[in-house]
Structures are given as structure tokens and as C-alpha cells.
Write an enzyme that holds these catalytic residues in place. Structure first.
Site, PDB file in Angstrom:
ATOM      1  N   GLY A 175      -2.502   0.812   4.167  1.00  0.00           N
ATOM      2  CA  GLY A 175      -1.078   0.959   4.352  1.00  0.00           C
ATOM      3  C   GLY A 175      -0.584   2.022   4.171  1.00  0.00           C
ATOM      4  N   ASP A 223      -0.393   6.567   5.407  1.00  0.00           N
ATOM      5  CA  ASP A 223      -1.056   7.175   5.128  1.00  0.00           C
ATOM      6  C   ASP A 223      -0.973   7.809   4.168  1.00  0.00           C
ATOM      7  OD1 ASP A 223      -2.685   9.672   5.302  1.00  0.00           O
ATOM      8  OD2 ASP A 223      -3.257   8.531   7.234  1.00  0.00           O
ATOM      9  N   LEU A 224      -1.544   7.801   2.806  1.00  0.00           N
ATOM     10  CA  LEU A 224      -1.166   8.313   1.742  1.00  0.00           C
ATOM     11  C   LEU A 224      -1.050  10.285   1.487  1.00  0.00           C
ATOM     12  CD1 LEU A 224      -2.701   6.407  -1.545  1.00  0.00           C
ATOM     13  CD2 LEU A 224      -0.344   6.777   0.034  1.00  0.00           C
ATOM     14  N   HIS A 269       9.845  -1.353   9.153  1.00  0.00           N
ATOM     15  CA  HIS A 269      10.270  -2.834   9.330  1.00  0.00           C
ATOM     16  C   HIS A 269      10.708  -2.689  10.972  1.00  0.00           C
ATOM     17  CE1 HIS A 269      13.684  -1.480   5.837  1.00  0.00           C
ATOM     18  NE2 HIS A 269      11.880  -1.710   6.004  1.00  0.00           N
ATOM     19  N   ASP A 316       6.745  -3.206  -0.480  1.00  0.00           N
ATOM     20  CA  ASP A 316       7.877  -2.797   0.405  1.00  0.00           C
ATOM     21  C   ASP A 316       7.202  -3.493   2.007  1.00  0.00           C
ATOM     22  OD1 ASP A 316       6.061  -0.928   2.159  1.00  0.00           O
ATOM     23  OD2 ASP A 316       7.582   0.550   1.375  1.00  0.00           O
TER      24      ASP A 316
END
Ligand code: T3D
Length: 261
Positions: free
Chosen positions: A64, A66-67, A88, A143
Site C-alpha cells: 500500500g 509508502d508510509l 484514483h 480507499d
């Protein structure tokens, strides 16, 4: 075109996009979101591409967002804008691509990585794969289309539970719930997917693309609208070389040679 964060290979009608930031389990940074989106659009423009495989390098599919990048953001950073300009566009590029996308889920798919996996049309998973709606672990809502895809696939109660517990869904459970089409031993994933994709690339690609469009459109249609739309699309499919060839091959008792047009 040279990419920094993905690999792009193309052979015999199959394009393979490999998310390639294995040190982070293929976390999405801005470049990887942009390059993956670009790769799907490129597949849409190239008639030689008749099926697309999406997979991850190393032991993850994608972890997911990149933190690490999140920490670098300044005061006025808008996550909504980041989603609109990034994920999106990627999800839309996948859904609008009128060619089958096979997700080869080689390892963990977490957060937006789960969303991107769900935007593939068919998912074949390694027995080492797993899925985590990791958003709530960091205090976010799901999301990248996960709120749209997941309840449609597994039902609202299961989807909501996965969202708020962020529990890991194993490959076997994902198969039982219809999140993936098939689970194969890890070492067989690549060969299985490439063989499967090669078969799709020999198919009536125009009809495959129109079918994808019809099924997505049907989510927002009444039965009457869906029937009308099917008839409209069938006019197009029936004018194709592939329809003529399919009928002729059947009557001649031989395998069809589809050209995707
Ligand atoms: O702000 C916005 O942009 C909004 C958009 C949000 C979209 C989202 O995707 S939110 C969700 C973000 N993702 C996560 O919260 C998942 C974070 N990762 C994990 O929870 C775990 O890594 C996994 C459960 C996916 C896998 O666990 P495990 O034990 O197999 O691996 P690991 O040791 O945690 O990770 C391996 C390496 O990848 C590690 O680096 P190191 O220590 O070897 O140098 C880890 O830091 C790195 N890594 C994993 N996920 C991410 C990551 N680095 C950056 N970003 C990540 N998402």
C-alpha cells in the site's frame, strides 16, 4: 520506455507489469503510482497487448501507501488531492482498460495494494499470499476503491469486519470468499499465470473487453438498461472478425484462430 519503480515486459500478446520496490514490499510512492498508471494506459493503446498481468517483485504484492513518504509531507498536504491525482487515476486506468487484467498475487496485498489487487479482473494467488485492509491500523478509512469492490465481492458484513479489525485474510480464506479465483503453490504461480494469460491473449479480445465494460456498467443499471446495453454491445461484437471465425471454426470442427478484432 524506462521505468524506475516497475518492470514492464511484453511477449506474445501478454504485458507483465511488476511492482518493483521489494525492500518495502512494493509500497506505492508517487512515482510507482504514476508509472503503474502509465503502464496500464500504454497497454490500452497497444493492440499487440491482449492481456495484462500485474504482480509484485520479491515476497510482497504491495504493502500500500509508502508510509515513509507520509512522514515527509508538508503542512498543507491534501490526502484527498493525493488520492484524486494518484490512486484514483490508477484504479480508473485498470477498470477502463478493455483487456483482461490478471493479478498474480505473490504475497501480501495491504491497504491500497489490496485495492489495486481488487481492480484486477481475475486474481490468481500464491498459497503465501494474504490480504489486509491495513488502513485502520494507521487510523484511516479504506480507499483506492476497496469500499466499492470488497463489499460487492464478499458482502458488507465481512468487508466491514476486515476494515475495522485489519485482520489478515489468508489465501485459502480469500479463495473461499471469492476474493481470488484460484490459489496455487507459490513456486507454480508465475508459470500458472503466464500460461493462463497466454491463453487469454489468444482469445476474442474485443469480446473480452466489451464484456468487462458490460459487467462494470451493469452495477449501476436496471435490468432493462442492462438488457439494452448488452444488445448494443453485441452489435459491435457480432460485426467482428472473431465472431465470424468462431462460428466458422465451430462448423468446421476446428479450434478458432481469434485475432482480437
Ligand atoms: O496518506 C495517504 O497517502 C493515504 C493513502 C493510504 C493508502 C494506504 O495504503 S494506507 C495503508 C498503508 N499500508 C500499511 O499500513 C501496511 C504497512 N505494512 C505492514 O503492516 C506490514 O509491512 C505488512 C503486514 C504488509 C507485512 O508485514 P511483514 O512482517 O511481512 O513485513 P515487514 O517487516 O513489516 O516489512 C518489510 C519491510 O517493508 C520493512 O522494512 P525494513 O524494516 O526491512 O527496512 C517495512 O518497513 C517495509 N514496509 C512495509 N510496508 C511498508 C513499508 N515501508 C513503507 N511503507 C509501507 N507501507
Amino acid at each position: 520506455m524506462a521505468y524506475e519503480t516497475i518492470r514492464f515486459q511484453q511477449a506474445d500478446g501478454v504485458a507483465t507489469i511488476t511492482l518493483n520496490r521489494p525492500d518495502t514490499l512494493n509500497a506505492f510512492n508517487d512515482t510507482m503510482i504514476r508509472e503503474t498508471t502509465d503502464a496500464f494506459k500504454r497497454c490500452g493503446k497497444d493492440p499487440a497487448v491482449r492481456c495484462v498481468v500485474l504482480t509484485g517483485a520479491g515476497r510482497g504484492f504491495s504493502s500500500g501507501q509508502d508510509l515513509g513518504d507520509v512522514q515527509q509531507r508538508g503542512e498543507g498536504f491534501s490526502i484527498a488531492e493525493h488520492l484524486r491525482r494518484g490512486y484514483h487515476r490508477l484504479i480508473r486506468a485498470m477498470v477502463r482498460l478493455e483487456k483482461p487484467i490478471v493479478g498474480a498475487i505473490n504475497g501480501v496485498a495491504a491497504g491500497a495494494g489490496f485495492g489495486v489487487a481488487l481492480a484486477a479482473d481475475i486474481r490468481i494467488a500464491s498459497d503465501k499470499a494474504s490480504f489486509i485492509l491495513a488502513f485502520s491500523r494507521v487510523g484511516l478509512v479504506p480507499d483506492s476503491g476497496t469500499n466499492w469492490f470488497l463489499p460487492r465481492i464478499i458482502g458488507q458484513a465481512r468487508a466491514y469486519e476486515l476494515a475495522i479489525t485489519a485482520e489478515r485474510l489468508s489465501a485459502d480464506q480469500a479463495l473461499a470468499w471469492g476474493v481470488v479465483n484460484r490459489v496455487v503453490p507459490h513456486q507454480e504461480l508465475e508459470a500458472t499465470v503466464q500460461e493462463y494469460a497466454a491463453r487469454l491473449a489468444q482469445g476474442p479480445s474485443l469480446a473480452y473487453g466489451l464484456t468487462k465494460r458490460a459487467m462494470y456498467r451493469a452495477w449501476e443499471q436496471t435490468l432493462e438498461e442492462a438488457l439494452a446495453y448488452e444488445a448494443y454491445l453485441q452489435e459491435t461484437a457480432a460485426r467482428s472478425h472473431d465472431y465470424q471465425e468462431g462460428v466458422q471454426a465451430f462448423l468446421e470442427k476446428r479450434p478458432p484462430r481469434f485475432q482480437g478484432r
